[in-house]
Design a protein around this motif. Structure first.
Motif, PDB file in Angstrom:
ATOM      1  N   ALA A  39     -37.915  22.369  14.123  1.00 52.46           N
ATOM      2  CA  ALA A  39     -37.847  21.244  15.043  1.00 52.46           C
ATOM      3  C   ALA A  39     -37.808  19.957  14.235  1.00 52.46           C
ATOM      4  O   ALA A  39     -38.835  19.399  13.891  1.00 52.46           O
TER       5      ALA A  39
ATOM      6  N   ALA B 135     -35.835  16.093  13.905  1.00 49.18           N
ATOM      7  CA  ALA B 135     -34.998  15.137  14.616  1.00 49.18           C
ATOM      8  C   ALA B 135     -33.660  14.974  13.902  1.00 49.18           C
ATOM      9  O   ALA B 135     -33.597  14.960  12.676  1.00 49.18           O
TER      10      ALA B 135
ATOM     11  N   SER C  87     -38.076  12.473   9.718  1.00 51.42           N
ATOM     12  CA  SER C  87     -39.102  13.484   9.946  1.00 51.42           C
ATOM     13  C   SER C  87     -40.398  12.989   9.326  1.00 51.42           C
ATOM     14  O   SER C  87     -40.406  12.521   8.188  1.00 51.42           O
TER      15      SER C  87
ATOM     16  N   THR D   1     -32.421   9.329  18.010  1.00 44.20           N
ATOM     17  CA  THR D   1     -32.487  10.733  17.613  1.00 44.20           C
ATOM     18  C   THR D   1     -32.522  11.605  18.865  1.00 44.20           C
ATOM     19  O   THR D   1     -32.477  11.106  19.986  1.00 44.20           O
ATOM     20  N   ASP D   2     -32.664  12.907  18.645  1.00 47.29           N
ATOM     21  CA  ASP D   2     -32.781  13.847  19.754  1.00 47.29           C
ATOM     22  C   ASP D   2     -34.226  14.271  20.003  1.00 47.29           C
ATOM     23  O   ASP D   2     -34.475  15.225  20.734  1.00 47.29           O
ATOM     24  N   GLU D   3     -35.192  13.564  19.399  1.00 47.06           N
ATOM     25  CA  GLU D   3     -36.620  13.868  19.568  1.00 47.06           C
ATOM     26  C   GLU D   3     -37.372  12.617  19.995  1.00 47.06           C
ATOM     27  O   GLU D   3     -36.968  11.497  19.677  1.00 47.06           O
TER      28      GLU D   3
ATOM     29  N   GLN E  41     -38.919   7.878  23.966  1.00 44.51           N
ATOM     30  CA  GLN E  41     -38.048   9.029  24.185  1.00 44.51           C
ATOM     31  C   GLN E  41     -36.743   8.888  23.405  1.00 44.51           C
ATOM     32  O   GLN E  41     -36.337   7.781  23.022  1.00 44.51           O
ATOM     33  N   ALA E  42     -36.085  10.001  23.178  1.00 49.00           N
ATOM     34  CA  ALA E  42     -34.791  10.018  22.503  1.00 49.00           C
ATOM     35  C   ALA E  42     -33.828   9.092  23.235  1.00 49.00           C
ATOM     36  O   ALA E  42     -33.735   9.126  24.458  1.00 49.00           O
TER      37      ALA E  42
ATOM     38  N   ILE F 257     -42.424  11.313  14.081  1.00 48.86           N
ATOM     39  CA  ILE F 257     -41.286  12.007  14.682  1.00 48.86           C
ATOM     40  C   ILE F 257     -41.146  13.357  13.983  1.00 48.86           C
ATOM     41  O   ILE F 257     -41.249  13.432  12.755  1.00 48.86           O
TER      42      ILE F 257
END
Length: 97
Positions: A27, A29, A44, A60-62, A81-82, A96
């Motif tokens: 997991a 980002a 990260s 990002t997507d995270e 939020q992303a 993150i």
């Protein structure tokens, strides 16, 4: 050497379990995280924030967690939020995955 039916079945199951554990996705980002104009690509971990005010743009997507303490300690005071951005005040760090 002759394998019993239970032993013969156990070997393929153990191999399948090992393969499943070895290929699990991490997991992390992907995308860009901008903190006060500095862009971090595929970020990260923990990032320091200006204790008075920081501009965070989370592309990002995270989700990014904003912590009250340094080194991502203390309370989570906000979650960005992303795809969102925020002006963060009185926070010391951002985490993150």
């Amino acid at each position: 050497m002759k394998l019993t039916p239970n032993a013969a079945l156990g070997v393929p199951l153990m191999i399948a379990a090992a393969l499943a554990l070895g290929t699990s996705p991490t997991a992390a980002a992907t995308g860009d995280l901008a903190v006060n104009g500095t862009t971090h690509t595929d970020p990260s971990g923990c990032y320091a924030l200006d204790g008075t005010a920081s501009i965070v743009d989370n592309l990002t997507d995270e989700a990014a967690e904003i912590h009250s303490g340094a080194d991502c300690t203390g309370e989570v005071v906000e979650v960005i939020q992303a795809g969102d951005d925020s002006r963060v005040t009185e926070a010391q760090s951002l985490y993150i995955p």
